[in-house]
Design a protein around this motif. Structure first.
Motif, PDB file in Angstrom:
ATOM      1  N   ARG A  15      -5.719 -11.294  -8.313  1.00  0.00           N
ATOM      2  CA  ARG A  15      -5.302 -12.153  -7.190  1.00  0.00           C
ATOM      3  C   ARG A  15      -6.037 -13.499  -7.198  1.00  0.00           C
ATOM      4  O   ARG A  15      -5.655 -14.415  -6.487  1.00  0.00           O
ATOM      5  CB  ARG A  15      -5.528 -11.429  -5.856  1.00  0.00           C
ATOM      6  CG  ARG A  15      -4.512 -10.313  -5.612  1.00  0.00           C
ATOM      7  CD  ARG A  15      -4.646  -9.713  -4.248  1.00  0.00           C
ATOM      8  NE  ARG A  15      -5.882  -8.963  -4.097  1.00  0.00           N
ATOM      9  CZ  ARG A  15      -6.422  -8.615  -2.936  1.00  0.00           C
ATOM     10  NH1 ARG A  15      -5.824  -8.974  -1.814  1.00  0.00           N
ATOM     11  NH2 ARG A  15      -7.529  -7.923  -2.884  1.00  0.00           N
ATOM     12  N   ASP A 132     -14.521  -7.755   0.408  1.00  0.00           N
ATOM     13  CA  ASP A 132     -14.587  -7.853   1.863  1.00  0.00           C
ATOM     14  C   ASP A 132     -15.972  -8.306   2.308  1.00  0.00           C
ATOM     15  O   ASP A 132     -16.925  -7.532   2.284  1.00  0.00           O
ATOM     16  CB  ASP A 132     -14.281  -6.478   2.496  1.00  0.00           C
ATOM     17  CG  ASP A 132     -12.852  -6.034   2.224  1.00  0.00           C
ATOM     18  OD1 ASP A 132     -12.051  -6.854   1.756  1.00  0.00           O
ATOM     19  OD2 ASP A 132     -12.534  -4.862   2.491  1.00  0.00           O
ATOM     20  N   ARG A 167      -0.509  -3.785   3.176  1.00  0.00           N
ATOM     21  CA  ARG A 167      -1.576  -4.349   2.328  1.00  0.00           C
ATOM     22  C   ARG A 167      -2.880  -3.523   2.451  1.00  0.00           C
ATOM     23  O   ARG A 167      -3.808  -3.660   1.666  1.00  0.00           O
ATOM     24  CB  ARG A 167      -1.759  -5.796   2.792  1.00  0.00           C
ATOM     25  CG  ARG A 167      -2.688  -6.802   2.261  1.00  0.00           C
ATOM     26  CD  ARG A 167      -3.936  -6.742   1.883  1.00  0.00           C
ATOM     27  NE  ARG A 167      -5.039  -7.342   1.416  1.00  0.00           N
ATOM     28  CZ  ARG A 167      -6.061  -6.621   1.013  1.00  0.00           C
ATOM     29  NH1 ARG A 167      -6.043  -5.319   1.028  1.00  0.00           N
ATOM     30  NH2 ARG A 167      -7.136  -7.211   0.585  1.00  0.00           N
ATOM     31  N   LYS A 190      -1.751   2.007   2.275  1.00  0.00           N
ATOM     32  CA  LYS A 190      -0.676   1.012   2.186  1.00  0.00           C
ATOM     33  C   LYS A 190       0.702   1.564   2.594  1.00  0.00           C
ATOM     34  O   LYS A 190       1.639   1.590   1.771  1.00  0.00           O
ATOM     35  CB  LYS A 190      -0.636   0.423   0.782  1.00  0.00           C
ATOM     36  CG  LYS A 190      -1.974  -0.254   0.409  1.00  0.00           C
ATOM     37  CD  LYS A 190      -1.899  -1.030  -0.885  1.00  0.00           C
ATOM     38  CE  LYS A 190      -3.124  -1.874  -1.127  1.00  0.00           C
ATOM     39  NZ  LYS A 190      -4.368  -1.189  -1.454  1.00  0.00           N
TER      40      LYS A 190
END
Ligand code: G1P
Length: 271
Positions: A15, A132, A167, A190
């Motif tokens: 990503r 995160d 997500r 998800k």
């Protein structure tokens, strides 16, 4: 007491392409400091004594970053720059508590956790997902306090928009303990919008029981062909293991996506 933390670091970081073709995403700077150092600082401040990095051969640069002694020593010998000396001392402090295990195929977070089976000693351990970041309040520390009080597993939880549920891992919550903590009835990796039991998402901080390893060793791959930690947690919950969802107070920064990564530098520079 929770003394060990594990950090899955073998992900490819697709990503964040093109930044991740030659750099490990966890070493990318966020306001002048590699992302992984924020995670390590959170662990140390929460009283963690050993951090297990799960890396792959493709991400040896993470190990190199903490093992650059000869490089630092040469520079410091020539030039006694106090800033560089301090940076080196910081690296040495991190190095002392880090050990490495390998996951050479990116088969998912559950598979990564399984690689630490022989290393985890106590009944419970902490896991942090490096994408995160949580700033302003130490989420791991708050979760360890909850664990010490209720002697259960704990997972970080945050409300997300209904349309983005697919997500995340999504919780079905049960009995309320207090304003910030609930027992977890179910967790689904998800789900589609129609199948999501709520809009309360799993964020990457987990206090897990050692019993998760026996579930993981038997677990088949799930969504997207990966072995998910969420699926093993769901099995434990269905067998009556107690898990608490903790609605953390800090600010969440999603460093695994390009927009989130860019924004994280802005947010940290403001704080
Ligand atoms: C992972 C977990 C997911 C969780 C998320 C938090 O997903 O599998 O349950 O909600 O982290 O960031 P990933 O980000 O690896 O897709």
């Amino acid at each position: 007491m929770i003394k060990q933390a594990i950090i899955p670091l073998a992900g490819l970081g697709t990503r964040l392409l093109p930044l991740t073709t030659v750099f490990a995403k966890e070493l990318l700077p966020i306001n002048g400091k590699p992302g992984i150092e924020y995670i390590l600082d959170e662990c140390i401040e929460a009283g963690i004594k050993e951090v297990v990095f799960i890396i792959s051969k493709k991400k040896m640069s993470i190990k190199d970053y903490f093992y650059s002694d000869s490089f630092y020593k040469k520079i410091i010998k020539k030039k006694k720059d106090p800033r560089i000396i301090n940076e080196y001392k910081k690296i040495l402090k991190y190095k002392k508590i880090i050990r490495f295990v390998y996951q050479n195929k990116p088969l998912g977070t559950g598979d990564a956790v399984l690689k630490t089976k022989k290393i985890v000693k106590d009944k419970f351990f902490l896991m942090l997902l490096p994408d995160d970041l949580i700033i302003k309040k130490n989420c791991s520390k708050s979760m360890i306090d909850i664990h010490n009080r209720y002697k259960t597993s704990v997972m970080a939880c945050m409300n997300v928009s209904k349309k983005s549920v697919s997500r995340w891992g999504i919780f079905k919550l049960g009995k309320k303990i207090n304003k910030k903590n609930y027992y977890i009835k179910d967790v689904i990796e998800k789900p589609s919008v129609v199948n999501a039991p709520s809009n309360k998402a799993v964020i990457g901080r987990y206090i897990l029981p050692k019993t998760i390893f026996s579930k993981l060793s038997k677990q088949k791959s799930g969504k997207g062909g990966e072995v998910h930690i969420t699926d093993a947690i769901q099995k434990l919950i269905f067998e009556n293991s107690k898990f608490i969802a903790h609605n953390f107070s800090g600010k969440y920064l999603d460093c695994g996506s390009m927009n989130g990564y860019i924004n994280s530098t802005l947010e940290i520079s403001k704080s």
